[in-house]
Design a protein around this motif. Structure first.
Motif, PDB file in Angstrom:
ATOM      1  N   LEU A  99      10.114  24.463 -32.316  1.00 48.36           N
ATOM      2  CA  LEU A  99       9.439  23.686 -30.845  1.00 48.36           C
ATOM      3  C   LEU A  99       8.385  23.412 -31.363  1.00 48.36           C
ATOM      4  N   GLN A 100       6.975  22.259 -31.396  1.00 45.16           N
ATOM      5  CA  GLN A 100       5.840  22.209 -31.061  1.00 45.16           C
ATOM      6  C   GLN A 100       5.817  21.472 -29.780  1.00 45.16           C
ATOM      7  N   CYS A 101       5.685  19.857 -29.530  1.00 48.18           N
ATOM      8  CA  CYS A 101       4.936  19.697 -28.506  1.00 48.18           C
ATOM      9  C   CYS A 101       5.448  19.782 -27.592  1.00 48.18           C
ATOM     10  N   GLY A 102       7.430  19.896 -28.409  1.00 50.01           N
ATOM     11  CA  GLY A 102       8.174  19.874 -27.262  1.00 50.01           C
ATOM     12  C   GLY A 102       8.987  18.793 -26.425  1.00 50.01           C
ATOM     13  N   TYR A 103       8.327  17.432 -26.910  1.00 53.71           N
ATOM     14  CA  TYR A 103       8.755  16.487 -26.373  1.00 53.71           C
ATOM     15  C   TYR A 103       9.930  16.176 -26.439  1.00 53.71           C
ATOM     16  N   CYS A 104      10.719  16.573 -27.302  1.00 47.85           N
ATOM     17  CA  CYS A 104      12.129  16.478 -27.750  1.00 47.85           C
ATOM     18  C   CYS A 104      12.783  17.563 -27.079  1.00 47.85           C
ATOM     19  N   THR A 105      12.575  18.714 -27.421  1.00 48.67           N
ATOM     20  CA  THR A 105      12.745  19.822 -26.997  1.00 48.67           C
ATOM     21  C   THR A 105      14.209  20.127 -25.909  1.00 48.67           C
ATOM     22  N   CYS A 136      12.333  14.279 -33.406  1.00 51.43           N
ATOM     23  CA  CYS A 136      11.875  14.816 -33.937  1.00 51.43           C
ATOM     24  C   CYS A 136      10.728  14.754 -34.307  1.00 51.43           C
ATOM     25  N   ARG A 137       9.388  14.308 -33.530  1.00 51.60           N
ATOM     26  CA  ARG A 137       8.174  13.673 -34.809  1.00 51.60           C
ATOM     27  C   ARG A 137       7.183  15.077 -35.157  1.00 51.60           C
ATOM     28  N   CYS A 138       8.233  16.174 -35.014  1.00 50.25           N
ATOM     29  CA  CYS A 138       6.646  17.529 -35.270  1.00 50.25           C
ATOM     30  C   CYS A 138       7.332  18.635 -36.354  1.00 50.25           C
ATOM     31  N   THR A 139       8.919  18.727 -35.950  1.00 48.22           N
ATOM     32  CA  THR A 139       8.691  20.475 -36.869  1.00 48.22           C
ATOM     33  C   THR A 139       9.447  19.673 -38.145  1.00 48.22           C
TER      34      THR A 139
HETATM   35  S1  FES Z   1       8.708  19.491 -30.705  1.00 48.91           S
HETATM   36 FE1  FES Z   1       7.368  17.734 -30.805  1.00 48.91          FE
HETATM   37  S2  FES Z   1       8.701  15.747 -30.940  1.00 48.91           S
HETATM   38 FE2  FES Z   1       9.864  17.743 -31.528  1.00 48.91          FE
END
Ligand code: FES
Ligand code: FES
Length: 156
Positions: A99-105, A136-139
């Protein structure tokens, strides 16, 4: 707008809430019960950020009217840990940097829980398919897939 007093079972706890007929489940969870793990992102069924489990099955809370899930068992990410002990999927996401921003987690982990409940030892392609509705927009997904495989045993 029609209002009614309804009972919801969320993470094993019963809540009586006055709802309107057009209230969505994600609005109920976030605005009435202060359970903010389920996020509303697209609001249109495309991203999976709002995923919760209803009677064990992944459900998009942005597209679900609260009135349709009265007295059903609703599991949100807040109900997954046992006290101080994180669920194995939560631990694995942390350990694998999934996870990065955690929004999707939260939605990702609840979809993964359903996948592992149904198939305790999935293959990589099965994990990819099982998480296909969660964006997920980050990982870049690799770490997420490894985290799930690790809990399922397929990554060891
Ligand atoms: S961790 Fe940022 S959208 Fe998945
Ligand atoms: S917010 Fe529900 S699917 Fe995107």
């Amino acid at each position: 707008m029609k209002k009614e007093l309804a009972t919801f079972i969320v993470n094993g706890v019963s809540h009586d809430v006055v709802i309107t007929s057009n209230m969505t489940l994600v609005e109920l969870l976030r605005d009435e019960l202060n359970l903010t793990g389920a996020r509303e992102s697209c609001g249109d069924g495309d991203c999976g950020c709002c995923t919760v489990l209803i009677d064990g099955k992944p459900t998009l809370a942005c597209l679900t009217l609260a009135v349709t899930v009265k007295r059903k068992n609703i599991l949100t990410i807040e109900g997954l840990a046992e006290g101080e002990n994180l669920h194995p999927l939560q631990k694995s996401f942390v350990e694998h940097g999934a996870l990065q921003c955690g929004y999707c987690t939260p939605g990702m982990i609840l979809s993964a829980k359903f996948l592992l409940d149904e198939n305790p030892n999935p293959k990589r392609e099965e994990v990819k398919k099982g998480l296909g509705g969660n964006l997920c927009r980050c990982t870049g997904y690799n770490k997420i897939i490894k985290a799930v495989l690790s809990v399922g045993g397929g990554g060891k």
